[in-house]
Structure formats: C-alpha cells, structure tokens
Design a protein around this motif. Sequence first.
Motif, PDB file in Angstrom:
ATOM      1  N   GLY A   1       0.820  -1.342   0.059  1.00  0.00           N
ATOM      2  CA  GLY A   1       0.013  -0.019   0.021  1.00  0.00           C
ATOM      3  C   GLY A   1       0.835   1.429  -0.090  1.00  0.00           C
ATOM      4  N   LEU A   2       2.304   1.257   0.113  1.00  0.00           N
ATOM      5  CA  LEU A   2       2.909   2.395   0.348  1.00  0.00           C
ATOM      6  C   LEU A   2       2.717   3.405  -1.261  1.00  0.00           C
ATOM      7  CD1 LEU A   2       6.341   1.173   1.417  1.00  0.00           C
ATOM      8  CD2 LEU A   2       4.644   2.402   2.641  1.00  0.00           C
ATOM      9  N   LYS A   3       2.563   4.461  -1.004  1.00  0.00           N
ATOM     10  CA  LYS A   3       2.427   5.553  -2.000  1.00  0.00           C
ATOM     11  C   LYS A   3       3.544   6.376  -2.153  1.00  0.00           C
ATOM     12  CE  LYS A   3      -1.863   4.313  -2.922  1.00  0.00           C
ATOM     13  NZ  LYS A   3      -2.077   3.630  -4.058  1.00  0.00           N
ATOM     14  N   ASN A   4       4.582   6.170  -1.159  1.00  0.00           N
ATOM     15  CA  ASN A   4       5.775   7.037  -1.290  1.00  0.00           C
ATOM     16  C   ASN A   4       6.826   6.271  -0.520  1.00  0.00           C
ATOM     17  OD1 ASN A   4       7.679   9.015  -1.623  1.00  0.00           O
ATOM     18  ND2 ASN A   4       6.795  10.379  -0.100  1.00  0.00           N
ATOM     19  N   GLY A   5       8.111   6.447  -0.664  1.00  0.00           N
ATOM     20  CA  GLY A   5       9.128   5.937   0.060  1.00  0.00           C
ATOM     21  C   GLY A   5       9.227   4.379   0.166  1.00  0.00           C
ATOM     22  N   ALA A   6       9.933   3.873   1.308  1.00  0.00           N
ATOM     23  CA  ALA A   6      10.201   2.477   1.271  1.00  0.00           C
ATOM     24  C   ALA A   6      10.539   2.369   2.710  1.00  0.00           C
ATOM     25  CB  ALA A   6      11.624   2.275   0.622  1.00  0.00           C
ATOM     26  N   ILE A   7      10.033   0.882   3.079  1.00  0.00           N
ATOM     27  CA  ILE A   7      10.399   0.270   4.583  1.00  0.00           C
ATOM     28  C   ILE A   7      11.258  -0.885   4.207  1.00  0.00           C
ATOM     29  CG2 ILE A   7       8.083   1.408   5.296  1.00  0.00           C
ATOM     30  CD1 ILE A   7       7.007  -1.453   5.145  1.00  0.00           C
ATOM     31  N   ALA A   8      12.029  -0.977   5.363  1.00  0.00           N
ATOM     32  CA  ALA A   8      12.886  -2.160   5.259  1.00  0.00           C
ATOM     33  C   ALA A   8      13.136  -2.902   6.792  1.00  0.00           C
ATOM     34  CB  ALA A   8      14.220  -1.675   4.821  1.00  0.00           C
ATOM     35  N   SER A   9      13.584  -3.962   6.751  1.00  0.00           N
ATOM     36  CA  SER A   9      13.709  -4.758   8.113  1.00  0.00           C
ATOM     37  C   SER A   9      14.671  -5.959   7.943  1.00  0.00           C
ATOM     38  CB  SER A   9      12.437  -5.410   8.447  1.00  0.00           C
ATOM     39  OG  SER A   9      12.754  -6.104   9.659  1.00  0.00           O
ATOM     40  N   CYS A  10      15.581  -6.058   8.866  1.00  0.00           N
ATOM     41  CA  CYS A  10      16.294  -7.410   8.914  1.00  0.00           C
ATOM     42  C   CYS A  10      15.816  -8.287   9.989  1.00  0.00           C
ATOM     43  CB  CYS A  10      17.853  -7.152   8.809  1.00  0.00           C
ATOM     44  SG  CYS A  10      18.329  -6.695  10.359  1.00  0.00           S
ATOM     45  N   VAL A  11      14.745  -8.140  10.669  1.00  0.00           N
ATOM     46  CA  VAL A  11      13.932  -9.001  11.343  1.00  0.00           C
ATOM     47  C   VAL A  11      12.963  -9.501  10.287  1.00  0.00           C
ATOM     48  CG1 VAL A  11      12.318  -9.107  13.383  1.00  0.00           C
ATOM     49  CG2 VAL A  11      13.915  -7.284  13.512  1.00  0.00           C
ATOM     50  N   ALA A  12      13.691 -10.374   9.710  1.00  0.00           N
ATOM     51  CA  ALA A  12      13.199 -11.135   8.507  1.00  0.00           C
ATOM     52  C   ALA A  12      13.276 -12.783   8.494  1.00  0.00           C
ATOM     53  CB  ALA A  12      13.611 -10.696   7.284  1.00  0.00           C
ATOM     54  N   HIS A  13      12.187 -13.425   8.904  1.00  0.00           N
ATOM     55  CA  HIS A  13      12.203 -14.772   9.107  1.00  0.00           C
ATOM     56  C   HIS A  13      12.374 -15.383   7.700  1.00  0.00           C
ATOM     57  CE1 HIS A  13      10.256 -13.968  12.700  1.00  0.00           C
ATOM     58  NE2 HIS A  13       9.395 -12.992  12.087  1.00  0.00           N
ATOM     59  N   ASP A  14      13.163 -16.551   7.607  1.00  0.00           N
ATOM     60  CA  ASP A  14      13.890 -17.146   8.844  1.00  0.00           C
ATOM     61  C   ASP A  14      15.274 -16.681   9.050  1.00  0.00           C
ATOM     62  OD1 ASP A  14      11.951 -18.693  10.093  1.00  0.00           O
ATOM     63  OD2 ASP A  14      11.992 -19.966   8.486  1.00  0.00           O
ATOM     64  N   CYS A  15      15.884 -16.201   7.924  1.00  0.00           N
ATOM     65  CA  CYS A  15      17.160 -16.143   7.898  1.00  0.00           C
ATOM     66  C   CYS A  15      17.969 -14.707   8.104  1.00  0.00           C
ATOM     67  CB  CYS A  15      17.900 -16.563   6.608  1.00  0.00           C
ATOM     68  SG  CYS A  15      17.948 -18.068   5.984  1.00  0.00           S
ATOM     69  N   HIS A  16      16.852 -13.718   8.452  1.00  0.00           N
ATOM     70  CA  HIS A  16      17.131 -12.249   8.850  1.00  0.00           C
ATOM     71  C   HIS A  16      18.176 -11.574   7.900  1.00  0.00           C
ATOM     72  CE1 HIS A  16      14.538 -12.964  12.203  1.00  0.00           C
ATOM     73  NE2 HIS A  16      15.322 -14.258  12.269  1.00  0.00           N
ATOM     74  N   ASN A  17      17.902 -11.849   6.544  1.00  0.00           N
ATOM     75  CA  ASN A  17      18.543 -11.030   5.634  1.00  0.00           C
ATOM     76  C   ASN A  17      17.539  -9.694   5.437  1.00  0.00           C
ATOM     77  OD1 ASN A  17      20.564 -12.563   4.592  1.00  0.00           O
ATOM     78  ND2 ASN A  17      19.187 -14.059   4.053  1.00  0.00           N
ATOM     79  N   ILE A  18      17.998  -8.751   4.568  1.00  0.00           N
ATOM     80  CA  ILE A  18      17.525  -7.471   4.677  1.00  0.00           C
ATOM     81  C   ILE A  18      16.283  -7.542   3.577  1.00  0.00           C
ATOM     82  CG2 ILE A  18      17.381  -4.929   4.584  1.00  0.00           C
ATOM     83  CD1 ILE A  18      20.456  -5.374   5.112  1.00  0.00           C
ATOM     84  N   VAL A  19      15.032  -7.074   4.094  1.00  0.00           N
ATOM     85  CA  VAL A  19      13.932  -7.280   3.142  1.00  0.00           C
ATOM     86  C   VAL A  19      13.488  -5.902   2.903  1.00  0.00           C
ATOM     87  CG1 VAL A  19      11.525  -8.103   2.673  1.00  0.00           C
ATOM     88  CG2 VAL A  19      13.050  -9.534   3.823  1.00  0.00           C
ATOM     89  N   VAL A  20      13.038  -5.284   1.804  1.00  0.00           N
ATOM     90  CA  VAL A  20      12.641  -3.964   1.634  1.00  0.00           C
ATOM     91  C   VAL A  20      11.918  -4.011   0.599  1.00  0.00           C
ATOM     92  CG1 VAL A  20      14.621  -3.658  -0.026  1.00  0.00           C
ATOM     93  CG2 VAL A  20      13.738  -1.504   1.127  1.00  0.00           C
ATOM     94  N   VAL A  21      10.749  -3.185   0.607  1.00  0.00           N
ATOM     95  CA  VAL A  21       9.538  -2.882  -0.279  1.00  0.00           C
ATOM     96  C   VAL A  21       9.578  -1.090  -0.466  1.00  0.00           C
ATOM     97  CG1 VAL A  21       7.180  -2.894  -0.757  1.00  0.00           C
ATOM     98  CG2 VAL A  21       8.195  -4.771   0.329  1.00  0.00           C
ATOM     99  N   GLY A  22       9.626  -1.014  -1.436  1.00  0.00           N
ATOM    100  CA  GLY A  22       9.447   0.721  -1.877  1.00  0.00           C
ATOM    101  C   GLY A  22       8.784   0.932  -3.237  1.00  0.00           C
ATOM    102  N   THR A  23       8.620   2.272  -3.363  1.00  0.00           N
ATOM    103  CA  THR A  23       8.367   2.876  -4.626  1.00  0.00           C
ATOM    104  C   THR A  23       9.084   3.478  -5.592  1.00  0.00           C
ATOM    105  OG1 THR A  23       8.074   5.022  -3.444  1.00  0.00           O
ATOM    106  CG2 THR A  23       6.019   3.706  -3.157  1.00  0.00           C
ATOM    107  N   ASN A  24      10.162   3.144  -5.011  1.00  0.00           N
ATOM    108  CA  ASN A  24      11.515   3.616  -6.073  1.00  0.00           C
ATOM    109  C   ASN A  24      12.851   3.219  -5.683  1.00  0.00           C
ATOM    110  OD1 ASN A  24      13.044   6.037  -4.480  1.00  0.00           O
ATOM    111  ND2 ASN A  24      10.758   6.427  -4.163  1.00  0.00           N
ATOM    112  N   ASP A  25      13.799   3.122  -6.380  1.00  0.00           N
ATOM    113  CA  ASP A  25      14.944   2.335  -5.943  1.00  0.00           C
ATOM    114  C   ASP A  25      15.784   3.331  -5.033  1.00  0.00           C
ATOM    115  OD1 ASP A  25      14.489   0.284  -7.693  1.00  0.00           O
ATOM    116  OD2 ASP A  25      15.325   1.300  -9.381  1.00  0.00           O
TER     117      ASP A  25
END
Length: 542
Positions: A417-441
Amino acid sequence: MTFTIKSNLIDVVSKETYPAEIVITDNKISSIKKISETLNTYILPGFIDAHVHIESSMLVPTEFARIAVKHGTVGTISDPHEIANVLGISGVEYMIDNAQQVPFHFYFGAPSCVPATNFETAGAIINSEDIDKLLDRKEIVYLAEMMNFPGVIYNDEEVHKKLASAKRHNKPIDGHAPGLMGKEMKTYFNSGITTDHECFGYTEALEKLQHGVKVMIREGSAAKNFDTLIPLLKDFPEQIMFCCDDKHPDNLIESHIDDHVKRALKLGHNLYDVLRASSYNVVKHYNLPIGLLQIGDSADFIEIDNLEDFTILKTYIGGNLVAENGKSFIPSFEAPIVNNFNCSLKQPSDFKIKSSGEKIRVIETLDGQLITNEIHAESLVINGYTESNPDEDILKIAVVNRYHDAPIATAFIKNIGLKNGAIASCVAHDCHNIVVVGTNDEDMCKAVNAIIKAKGGISLATENEEMVLELPIAGIMTDLPAEEVAESYIKLDRRAKELGSKLRAPYMSLSFMALLVIPELKLSDKGLFNGKSFQFTDVFIK
C-alpha cells in the motif's frame, strides 16, 4: 521465608473454585486450606506462552520477561530459531545465558531447521549432531518446530536423525505444517511430532485435532488465528494451547496470553478449559516444573480482581512478587553485543530490474496471515526497466544478503500500500537478511543502507527523511528498555501507514515475505520460491 495469601483459588487440576488460605514456604506452596470467608480476589496459575520466538519482540529475554510478567505470564516455550539462523549454537547459548538472569520460567527448544531451507542464505548451520548436544541440556526441553515437513514425509535422513534424537532424550517434538491435511498430514504427525501452531483454517485444525495433534491457537502481531480456531476449544479442551509465536514490542506492551484468556471468556468458553489452555495443558505436554497451585508446586501464580475484567493485580514466580498493578519488579539489564553482519552499502542501481516485456509474477499479501498468493500483472516499464507501480499497489520488493556481498534478489508485491518511500527490516524470518519494499529504487537503497550502517534494525526512508530502529544484537534485538523500543517501533509503524500502508502491522508482515516455509509465493536472497519450484531472480512468467 513463609507468607500467607487469602483469595478465591481457581484450581485448574480439580476444576473447582473456593475461598482458600495458601501458605508459601521457601518458594513453594506448602499448604492450602479451604476457608469460609468472602474474598474479593482470585488466584490462578500464571500464563505460559506455548510457542514464541522471543527475538521477534526485538528484546533480549530479560527485557521480554520484565514486560510479560505484567500480563500474568510466568513462562514461555521459546524457540531460539531466529538467533540460531544468525549465530548457530552460540546464539542459542546467548539466549539461555541472558534468560538465567531473571526470575522467569524460560524453557528453550533445540532449533530443528537451521537453515530453514536450502533456498536462502543463513548465518549458520545446526546439524543432527548439534541437535543431540543441545537436547542433552536441561534448559532445552523439546525439539523446536520441524518446518521441513517434506523431509519428514519423504524420509530425509538428517531430518529423521533429529527426530530420533528427541525421542532418545524423551523430549517432545513441535510441528509446523501449514495447510497439511490427509495422508501427508498423518505421515508427518505419525513420525512423533505432537503439536502445530500453523493452522490457518478451522477444517485443517479440526482434522489435526481428530488425529490427536495438540493445536496451538496463535494470536501474534501478524498471524492472527484466534477467531477462526477458538470454537475448537469446546470439543478439544485437552488438546488446545495458547501462543503468540511472534510478538512485536508495541503489542507486547499492550498484552500477551492474557488477551487470549479475556477474549475466550467473553465468548462464553468454560473457565477451566480456557485456563488449562493457558497453563495446565502446556505444563503437562512439556513436563515443566511450573506450578499449578498444588501443594508442593513452585509458587507461580497470579492474582486478579474478578472473572469479568480479569485485571492482573499481582504476578508471583517462585514465591517472589515480580509484578503488581502494572509495575514490573524485574530490572533491565545491559546485554553484550553479538552479531553476524558483513555486507557493504548498496547503490540504487543494484535494485534495477531490466524489463523483458512480459507480465510479472506478484506476491499477494493477505493481512493477518503469513500465507501469500501468486498473481500476475502487467509491468510498468520506464526506460527499459520494470518499476514499482504505486497507483496499482504493485511495489518492488528486494532481499539483500546480510552475511556477505551478493546480487540482490528482486520481485514485486501487492497490498503493502505504500504511495511514497520505502520500508525495510532485517527482522526477517527465517534467515534475517534485509527485506525492503518501496516505491522507487533510491528510497529502497536508502532504507537498506540505514540498516547496514546500524548492523541490524528496521527502517523507513523517503526523499527527505530517514528513520531507523537499531537492533545491534544479532541484527534483530536490543537491550534497550521495551518502552523505548516500542515507542520507536510505533513511530515507524505510524509513519509507514502515513505513507499509505494499509496493513495492520506493516513491518511484521514485511518480515514474513522471505519466510519460504509458509506458502505460496515468497522471496529469499536467492530468488522467488513458490513451494514447488525455484527461480533465481527470474520474476517473469515464461
């Protein structure tokens, strides 16, 4: 030390309630005497979370305990799977050592699936020999959730060595079998696995209960199955347990297992059935020395005001008053920093996806569930690259390997649902790599780099702002006070929603988009995985 309490005793063993005088001597219940007085409070066994990953609270065990006791929780069945995927056995030992500093009943499991799959990069491996050594420890009371259900069903040698080790040690085996039914379900549980906390539907849970499985009703920060499954408590009271599984800090501040109890009672469920699901059934299944208000038991109990409001007045563990009227008497502790975070800062160009002109495969998130769907959509192509399309709520998602520099895996996701920006987390099951979702690179890169600089955390970025909650312990926890962590988390959560996210828990939902052991379509640091086939960065339909 000896002291006496007078209260209405709710006996979950005999299933009766009566005014009583309870004497506690040297941390144990030394006598119980029925009396004829009219009393205004009730005492009952303390609550136990039947399956939880402490790490998901972003708090170390000591801090988790400090908050949990306010809600009447006296113990947890804790799977240290998250830190084990980062640090291996040393991570499990870290949790045990930290937990031993406080008067709280932490019981840990031996993580059975590290890494969870072969289709992602974790920071460690725990093999069957390691499992055997862990199960030798008294602090390890069970084999934690066996997520590799294909390995169980199709007789993977290493998987069955782990199961055999648990049987030799006479310790229970936890299950993890979302959606598994019929013949395969029976094969899985006939292997000696006895529980499941991953029932998404009523029919699925009913079939497992009828097969003799203990079903845990989960109400976490992202996965919420209480409303669907609680009707089963009436017919299967001896097989139901309550758990949170994954609880973010803001939600832990608000409630814990007490929420299950209050809601179940308001729905009209039998008092003793509800309280057994929150204590007795857990104690008996895992053979725990946690007290149930019987003579000779450890003095672990709570006092409440009445059976309607169910307000927790006091919590006792081992005869010690650990919380009263919302105040915890467990102090905060400084914890040593341990970590495994070794990747370099990224560039916006690292997140580019060159267009093939084909439709794109899209992960469809379902709010309040860990499962996803796969859908197909037209791509938005700009200058030869496929980009996020906020107007259609189809955004770019990427997983960045935190353990070493590697190509970034990218795909697309719907319903963030983001209309702007990006959110990221490395509290990311199971391996805790960084997951990011965003509207632009650019914003995706900015959010990822904030986590890399902090060596762990959750973040948010737009063109003009950057927010990060730093989690330096294994990249997924902090020893900061829970209230401070919750405040930072709430600000990030609120800002993500201001940017358009329509999810109840955007960061918790994001953390599960790399969870390959939950169907249907997910993304790891190596590419898309749909439970049947694996395509390294191939996000397009061929």
